[in-house]
Design an enzyme around this catalytic site. Structure first.
Site, mmCIF file in Angstrom:
data_model
loop_
_atom_site.group_PDB
_atom_site.id
_atom_site.type_symbol
_atom_site.label_atom_id
_atom_site.label_comp_id
_atom_site.label_asym_id
_atom_site.label_seq_id
_atom_site.Cartn_x
_atom_site.Cartn_y
_atom_site.Cartn_z
ATOM 1 N N THR A 116 0.815 -1.213 0.000
ATOM 2 C CA THR A 116 0.000 0.000 0.000
ATOM 3 C C THR A 116 0.849 1.263 0.000
ATOM 4 O O THR A 116 0.604 2.203 -0.768
ATOM 5 C CB THR A 116 -0.934 0.006 1.224
ATOM 6 O OG1 THR A 116 -1.743 -1.173 1.200
ATOM 7 C CG2 THR A 116 -1.830 1.230 1.213
ATOM 8 N N VAL B 73 5.925 7.107 12.936
ATOM 9 C CA VAL B 73 5.024 7.577 13.987
ATOM 10 C C VAL B 73 3.951 8.470 13.364
ATOM 11 O O VAL B 73 4.254 9.545 12.854
ATOM 12 C CB VAL B 73 5.770 8.371 15.072
ATOM 13 C CG1 VAL B 73 4.800 8.825 16.159
ATOM 14 C CG2 VAL B 73 6.898 7.549 15.684
ATOM 15 N N GLY C 269 -11.694 -1.598 6.611
ATOM 16 C CA GLY C 269 -10.275 -1.612 6.299
ATOM 17 C C GLY C 269 -9.407 -0.890 7.295
ATOM 18 O O GLY C 269 -8.191 -0.751 7.106
ATOM 19 N N ASP D 117 1.253 -1.736 18.758
ATOM 20 C CA ASP D 117 1.601 -0.741 17.740
ATOM 21 C C ASP D 117 1.870 0.610 18.401
ATOM 22 O O ASP D 117 2.870 1.274 18.118
ATOM 23 C CB ASP D 117 0.465 -0.625 16.726
ATOM 24 C CG ASP D 117 0.670 0.498 15.732
ATOM 25 O OD1 ASP D 117 1.378 0.284 14.739
ATOM 26 O OD2 ASP D 117 0.128 1.601 15.950
ATOM 27 N N LYS E 150 5.472 3.145 18.926
ATOM 28 C CA LYS E 150 5.513 4.579 18.649
ATOM 29 C C LYS E 150 5.847 5.380 19.907
ATOM 30 O O LYS E 150 6.579 6.383 19.845
ATOM 31 C CB LYS E 150 4.177 5.018 18.056
ATOM 32 C CG LYS E 150 3.885 4.372 16.710
ATOM 33 C CD LYS E 150 2.464 4.616 16.253
ATOM 34 C CE LYS E 150 2.180 3.906 14.935
ATOM 35 N NZ LYS E 150 0.764 4.027 14.507
#
Length: 445
Positions: A28, A146, A201, A215, A219
């Site tokens: 993507t 980030v 999505g 996740d 960060k």
């Protein structure tokens, strides 16, 4: 033998010289980077001082249809692409840790500047990667690692380099913010909103990294390292996800004037003796509805910085997706390419402060506790005495009916995490408490 002075001198290729780009990955983000490089090639040439030339794209399957990308640019041998003499910059948008680490280290050691969007890689191996970049006198950029298009890495590295940052907190995961925002606005439960996020999505087929907070923890480690000039890894970040947040929690928060967000919170702490340390944590958090972060809706991200001289700053925007992430990657490409053409390097890693990571139990916070208790005279006084015994004062206590029992919602004043956790544990064992339904930390007041 190469001296330090020789290593730090970088005269550049010269104005008009091309900058060769190798892209590792064509998913993507990689597709958008290639498309935008082609679409705005003339603009990039003017901004950089020389043209960008795509030398190759490393993919796992060369037979897969790649749209308009020329077949002769495709390779399934990423290492050979990195080692080519006509490659100046390597862009890593593969994801994962072990394989990308091998490729990025090889690129840096070969004298190629690297741009990566890989937060897990940077959070786990920033020290190793930075040392390799310094040794080779090349750049390591990771703005896209980030919050995608939101410019926060650059400001922390450069714009706020002359200030003393006290805290960095924010919403850095779009999936969890979408879920919690939808629960808040519709009253739906977690499972239904996760299913909708997946259908739209926003959530991966396996959403674990998002909903369990991993996740955001990666960060948070990057933000804390930059803000406090101290090495912080994902393993140093306390992490708690949103899977246990219920519609009842959301409703209770609304009644009390709060909303629930999954926050990454990075703070500089000072103890009673004046010793400083760093805390980095990720967990569901109640914040007042008038706080700037409370209005961040859907899958948007926002990062809130408090600094001694600059005061309070907020960076807001799209924190995920192909286009926003590609925007950040291309910004880094332009910066690194300028340095290749004109000479010099971007600001590197700064860990001079080397502050210790605080034990999570020593972090000051506040609790919002929802529990069911026996409905009888004296229970409120006994509950209050349990907190008082640990030196914790209560800000508010709200009682609601709950069948044969009573529902108590308690909000504490600030206390140490260890004292608050110990008190909750004692309440769970008490005969007057039927159940502790939820414990959510509270910040922003």
């Amino acid at each position: 033998m190469t001296t330090t002075a020789q290593r730090t001198y970088n005269p550049g290729k010269g104005v008009g010289e091309p900058v060769g780009i190798a892209i590792l990955g064509h998913g993507t983000v990689g597709r958008e980077v290639v498309r935008l490089m082609h679409e705005y090639s003339e603009d990039f040439t003017q901004r950089i001082g020389g043209p960008l030339e795509l030398k190759g794209v490393a993919v796992s399957d060369k037979e897969k249809h790649r749209g308009t990308l020329a077949e002769d640019l495709l390779t399934d041998d990423a290492m050979s692409l990195i080692e080519r003499d006509d490659v100046d910059l390597v862009v890593e948008v593969i994801g994962g840790i072990d394989y990308p680490r091998k490729l990025v280290l090889a690129a840096l050691k070969a004298g190629k500047s690297v741009i990566t969007a890989n937060k897990a890689l940077v959070a786990a191996h920033a020290a190793e990667l930075s040392e390799a970049a310094d040794a080779a006198n090349v750049d390591l950029y990771f703005e896209a690692a980030v919050a995608a298009a939101i410019p926060v890495v650059g400001p922390l590295r450069r714009s706020l380099a002359g200030d003393q940052i006290e805290s960095v907190s924010g919403i850095v995961n779009g999936t969890t913010n979408f879920i919690l925002d939808a629960m808040d606005s519709t009253g739906a439960n977690y499972d239904d909103m996760l299913a909708e996020a997946t259908a739209l999505g926003y959530a991966e087929a396996d959403p674990t990294a998002d909903v369990e907070g991993y996740d955001a923890a990666s960060k948070a480690a990057i933000l804390a390292s930059l803000a406090f000039h101290t090495r912080v890894t994902a393993d140093d970040v306390y992490c708690e996800g949103i899977t246990n947040i219920t519609s009842q929690d959301i409703e209770a928060a609304k009644k009390a004037g709060y909303t629930i967000k999954l926050l990454a919170i990075c703070e500089k702490l000072t103890d009673a003796e004046g010793k400083k340390s760093i805390s980095a944590r990720v967990h569901p958090t109640l914040i007042p509805r008038e706080h700037p972060l409370a209005s961040v809706s859907k899958s948007f991200n926002a990062i809130f910085v408090e600094a001694e001289a600059a005061g309070r700053l907020m960076f807001y925007g799209n924190g995920a997706g192909g286009n926003p992430t590609a925007s950040a990657v291309l910004g880094d490409i332009v910066g690194a390419a300028r340095n290749k053409v004109h000479g010099g390097r971007a600001p590197g890693d700064s860990t001079y402060a080397n502050l210790p990571i605080a034990d999570f139990g020593e972090v000051p916070t506040r609790y919002h506790i929802d529990m069911e208790v026996i409905d009888r005279t004296g229970v409120l006084a006994e509950i209050a005495s349990r907190f008082s015994a640990e030196g914790i004062s209560l800000r508010t206590v709200r009682q609601e009916e709950a069948g044969e029992n009573a529902r108590l919602i308690v909000v504490t004043h600030t206390a140490l995490e260890s004292d608050l956790a110990r008190t909750v544990s004692q309440l769970q064992e008490s005969e007057i408490v039927k159940s502790v339904n939820s414990v959510i930390r509270l910040e922003g007041e």
